[in-house]
Enzyme design. Structure first.
Site, mmCIF file in Angstrom:
data_model
loop_
_atom_site.group_PDB
_atom_site.id
_atom_site.type_symbol
_atom_site.label_atom_id
_atom_site.label_comp_id
_atom_site.label_asym_id
_atom_site.label_seq_id
_atom_site.Cartn_x
_atom_site.Cartn_y
_atom_site.Cartn_z
ATOM 1 N NE ARG A 46 -4.013 1.802 2.445
ATOM 2 C CZ ARG A 46 -4.123 2.652 3.461
ATOM 3 N NH1 ARG A 46 -3.246 2.608 4.462
ATOM 4 N NH2 ARG A 46 -5.090 3.544 3.499
ATOM 5 C CG HIS A 67 -8.184 -3.557 -1.525
ATOM 6 N ND1 HIS A 67 -9.210 -2.650 -1.613
ATOM 7 C CD2 HIS A 67 -7.077 -2.834 -1.230
ATOM 8 C CE1 HIS A 67 -8.741 -1.435 -1.385
ATOM 9 N NE2 HIS A 67 -7.447 -1.523 -1.154
ATOM 10 C CG HIS A 78 -1.508 5.310 -0.115
ATOM 11 N ND1 HIS A 78 -2.168 5.761 1.000
ATOM 12 C CD2 HIS A 78 -2.373 4.477 -0.746
ATOM 13 C CE1 HIS A 78 -3.388 5.229 1.037
ATOM 14 N NE2 HIS A 78 -3.513 4.427 -0.006
ATOM 15 C CG ASN A 126 -1.155 8.239 3.529
ATOM 16 O OD1 ASN A 126 -1.497 7.169 3.048
ATOM 17 N ND2 ASN A 126 -0.518 9.172 2.820
#
Length: 316
Positions: free
Chosen positions: A60, A191, A64, A92
């Site tokens: 992740r 995911h 990001h 975040n």
């Protein structure tokens, strides 16, 4: 991490047609830090052995990072006197994690090859190694990114799609990064591992109709309308520590945890690809490397741009 399904190892050639930046190369550190890949691999394996969830957290961080002004390691910068960084942005804050693991990997790299391997490249390698460690496909990571010297909380808030996004917003967000609808559906397969907080899925389980009633009911028991914001639930309810295709099977069964997840299978143009991935893990494992390599090529700093941070938390 053993996963009880067939592991397809997809090695993507360095000259693949979907490379978008000619300066990135899998062999970038072959002479300047030949042990870089093995250092990251060993550290990621140790971190996941210590806490299996860390694999999802590291994957992740790469996502990001890349979605905010490109893959430049900006997500790792702490706030300072000149800017408010990305760590306290809405996507975040109390959510992004794994920074201590990154610090540990960076320290090992600095000991072996001082001032050579960038934090941005570290994140790209760690993302691949996390996927592999949890049973997913492998790929040749393109390397040669340099690190930014600044970060922006406002940019993170604007660029990372929230879990409340509808399909059109998701498509627009990915399109802004040069990523296709196919990339969106494919990268959402990340995911298949990891956890999400109650505050991220509360709206879906109380307000949406495109969710299996028994699934919603089970989640309401741990995530009330108010309170318990930080209670966690698996993004893939069956195998949250195994990189597989059950995420897509859950979407077909209307058991996606997030509103944004279930939007990918909700009577729209993305339904067909979700079904294909749900039915064919080898297809998903074939396409995921292509999309994540493409994502890893979003606006990298190369040449003399940026720097090679010694400490990923602060500019040199």
């Amino acid at each position: 991490m053993a996963c009880y399904h067939l592991l397809f190892v997809i090695l993507i050639a360095a000259v693949a047609s979907f490379q978008t930046n000619g300066q990135l190369s899998p062999n970038y550190y072959s002479s300047t830090c030949p042990q870089a890949l093995s250092i990251v691999k060993a550290a990621v394996a140790a971190a996941i052995k210590n806490e299996t969830r860390m694999g999802a957290s590291l994957l992740r961080l790469h996502f990001h990072d890349c979605f905010v002004n490109g893959c430049d390691g900006s997500v790792l910068l702490d706030d300072n006197a000149t800017f408010i960084g990305e760590k306290t942005s809405v996507p975040n804050n109390n959510s992004a994690r794994g920074f201590n693991v990154v610090d540990n990997i960076k320290a090992r790299l600095e000991k072996a090859c001082p001032g050579v391997v960038s934090c941005a490249d570290l994140l790209a390698i760690a993302a691949r190694d996390s996927v592999v460690q949890l049973g997913g496909p492998s790929w040749n990571v393109r390397l040669g990114r340099r690190d930014s010297t600044t970060a922006s909380r406002a940019a993170a808030n604007a660029s990372i799609p929230p879990p409340t996004s509808n399909l059109s917003a998701l498509i627009s967000s990915f399109s802004a990064q040069g990523l296709s609808i196919k990339d969106l559906v494919t990268l959402a397969g990340s995911h298949t591992i990891g956890l999400a907080r109650c505050t991220s899925f509360r709206g879906h389980i109380y307000n949406d109709s495109n969710i299996d009633p028994s699934f919603a009911s089970s989640l309401r028991r741990i995530c009330p309308r108010r309170g318990n914001d930080n209670v966690l639930a698996p993004l893939d309810r069956q195998t949250p520590t195994c990189f597989d295709n059950l995420y897509y099977k859950n979407l077909v069964d209307k058991k996606g945890l997030l509103h944004s997840d279930q939007e990918l299978f909700n009577g729209s143009s993305t339904d067909a690809l979700v079904k294909s991935y749900a039915a064919n893990i080898s297809l998903f494992f074939q396409e995921f490397p292509k999309s994540i390599i493409k994502m890893g090529n979003i606006k990298p700093l190369t040449g003399n741009a940026g720097e090679i941070r010694i400490n990923c938390r602060k500019a040199n």
